[in-house]
Scaffold this active site. Structure first.
Site, PDB file in Angstrom:
ATOM      1  N   CYS A 152       0.861  -1.120   0.134  1.00  0.00           N
ATOM      2  CA  CYS A 152      -0.113   0.009   0.180  1.00  0.00           C
ATOM      3  C   CYS A 152       0.971   1.176   0.058  1.00  0.00           C
ATOM      4  O   CYS A 152       1.587   1.697  -0.969  1.00  0.00           O
ATOM      5  CB  CYS A 152      -1.050   0.045   1.127  1.00  0.00           C
ATOM      6  SG  CYS A 152      -2.420   1.363   1.100  1.00  0.00           S
ATOM      7  N   HIS A 194      -3.763  -5.436   0.815  1.00  0.00           N
ATOM      8  CA  HIS A 194      -3.282  -5.916   2.398  1.00  0.00           C
ATOM      9  C   HIS A 194      -4.037  -7.301   2.783  1.00  0.00           C
ATOM     10  O   HIS A 194      -4.906  -7.705   1.985  1.00  0.00           O
ATOM     11  CB  HIS A 194      -4.106  -4.751   3.404  1.00  0.00           C
ATOM     12  CG  HIS A 194      -3.733  -3.575   3.348  1.00  0.00           C
ATOM     13  ND1 HIS A 194      -2.686  -2.923   3.917  1.00  0.00           N
ATOM     14  CD2 HIS A 194      -4.245  -2.275   2.938  1.00  0.00           C
ATOM     15  CE1 HIS A 194      -2.510  -1.649   3.596  1.00  0.00           C
ATOM     16  NE2 HIS A 194      -3.461  -1.501   3.183  1.00  0.00           N
TER      17      HIS A 194
END
Length: 491
Positions: free
Chosen positions: A337, A435
């Site tokens: 991310c 994630h």
């Protein structure tokens, strides 16, 4: 309407989340329709639900309760972003960025209404709601606006289970002080106490328990032994402070000569660090949280974690010289991310994410990727086919996880795309918005195998049995050591 049990604490990190998750699993396994709830959470560890994002603990507790996570489980989420500001998320949607003063002056009443409405919806659909408090229930400066503790107890008509941690000492002083400081109507709701993280001979604690009960009239319903069921952590207090460089996963019995170390920079605004827990749980894998100024000499791989403020954390790493050391590093590098955004060539429209006015920031240049920030936020569950490259070479099949991010990243040159149309991979670097990547066995096994091989380290016990379900462990921990006593439940 459902009965509500509020699991409140004498302080942060005393074990409220574990106790709440254990109660959820225990009751669900007894055939009780149960749902978790936390009126207001402050955490940069969030999870995506179909309606938006919620704190990781309520996501975990929903799974423990065997229900689908929803925004009603955590209707108000504050995500700190630096300089005294937090992003306010209500019913799963990001409302804006606010300093504490403006939040309480302008938005707290709306947050209270959203929380009460969410609780009422859960209470109408379930037999029991297990609510989790936040921090200490005895913060006397906040009692007039304590949404997660005091207000929840009132609008939910909750019975309170007070949790205290004995590991750091002073448990009886904390308990007695808390009972003295809570408002009178809240004190009347406290049905019992649970003491957590106890080590040693419990018989030695008995005189203290008896004296406490005699002094306060509040029963001690249980003493939980020190045990980590393996649930994802929510609070960054669980991580080492900047400069400590503590290592996780170093108690698995694997000799150092057969182990690898994954270095993770302890970003000032680190988020979703639970992405690293599956790696730390692998025998022979040490996850070392290192300060930005640390050398990478002892590392075999580097993972850049998520960040609530990518731009400011990137600048903090650059100021510490971490970017130069990373470019010189010759092992596998993975960016997750915000870490993925940092590995690219540049970030544009950077003022949307950073707290300053910088319009453009150079990335670390390990991947040919450009990120442009916008005010639109991506929050979604995803399933993708992975075609592993670089540090994840050899991984294949379907992986699942979630995305929560601002901005979009596009290649600036030909580059391998491990997920068909997203992410980027090169020989030694890999980046993705996904994630929970390492909760997927295919991705985790590939990364660990490649890192051992790159480090020239022989791995022992490569084939691991599936570990005990952490939700079942949490349920057993509560069920074996807590007597419900006056609480409106039984097991």
């Amino acid at each position: 309407m459902a009965e509500t049990i509020l699991v409140a604490g004498t302080a942060s990190h005393v074990g409220k989340s574990t106790v709440a998750a254990g109660l959820c699993r225990l009751l669900a396994d007894r055939g009780v329709s149960v749902a978790p709830f936390k009126a207001q959470n402050m955490s940069n560890n969030a999870r995506a639900t179909p309606g938006g994002e919620i704190g990781v603990s309520q996501y975990v507790q929903a799974r423990a309760a065997r229900v689908s996570p929803s925004t009603d489980h955590n209707p108000v989420l504050l995500k700190p972003r630096g300089d005294g500001e937090s992003q306010l998320v209500v019913d799963g949607d990001a409302v804006g960025n606010y300093a504490a003063g403006s939040y309480y002056e302008e938005h707290w009443e709306d947050a209270l209404g959203a929380a009460a409405a969410a609780h009422d919806r859960l209470a109408a659909d379930h037999d029991v709601v297990v609510a989790e408090g936040a921090g200490s229930i005895a913060e006397i400066n906040l009692h007039h606006r304590d949404l997660a503790n005091v207000e929840t107890a009132r609008f939910a008509d909750a019975d309170i289970l007070l949790v205290a941690d004995i590991e750091r000492g002073g448990v009886f002083a904390s308990l007695v002080g808390t009972l003295e400081l809570v408002p009178d109507d809240i004190r009347e709701r406290i049905g019992g106490v649970v003491i957590t993280k106890f080590r040693g001979d419990e018989s030695l604690l008995a005189p203290g328990l008896e004296a406490f009960e005699e002094r306060t009239g509040v029963p001690v319903l249980g003493v939980l032994p020190y045990d980590d069921p393996g649930l994802p952590e929510e609070d960054s207090v669980a991580l080492p402070s900047v400069g400590e460089g503590a290592v996780r996963g170093d108690d698995d019995g694997v000799p150092d000569e057969h182990s690898i170390t994954v270095a993770v920079p302890r970003l000032p605004r680190i988020s979703n660090f639970t992405d690293l827990q599956p790696l730390a749980a692998e025998p022979g894998v040490r996850v070392a949280y290192v300060p930005p100024s640390a050398t990478l000499a002892g590392a075999d791989a580097v993972v850049l974690p998520g960040s609530k403020n990518t731009v400011d954390d990137l600048l903090a790493l650059r100021e510490a010289g971490f970017d130069d050391r990373l470019r010189e590093f010759d092992g596998p590098v993975v960016g997750l991310c915000g870490g993925y955004q940092m590995l690219g060539e540049e970030i544009t429209n950077a003022s949307v994410e950073g707290t300053g006015s910088t319009a453009r920031v150079d990335g670390f240049g390990l991947l040919p990727v450009r990120t442009r920030f916008s005010t639109e936020k991506t929050v979604e569950h995803v399933e993708r086919h992975v075609d592993g490259v670089g540090p994840l070479s050899g991984a294949s099949g379907t992986v699942s996880g979630y995305e929560i991010h601002m901005g979009e990243s596009e290649p600036t040159a030909d580059v391998a795309r491990p997920f068909a149309d997203s992410g980027a991979g090169a020989d030694d670097a890999f980046g993705t918005y996904l994630h929970d990547l390492f909760t997927n066995r295919a991705a985790r096994d590939a990364f660990v195998k490649n890192t051992f091989e790159a480090a020239g380290v022989e791995r022992l016990w490569a084939d691991q049995d599936e570990r005990t379900d952490p939700y079942d462990r949490a349920g057993a921990l509560v069920g074996d050591h807590v007597d419900p006593g006056p609480l409106p439940v039984d097991w």
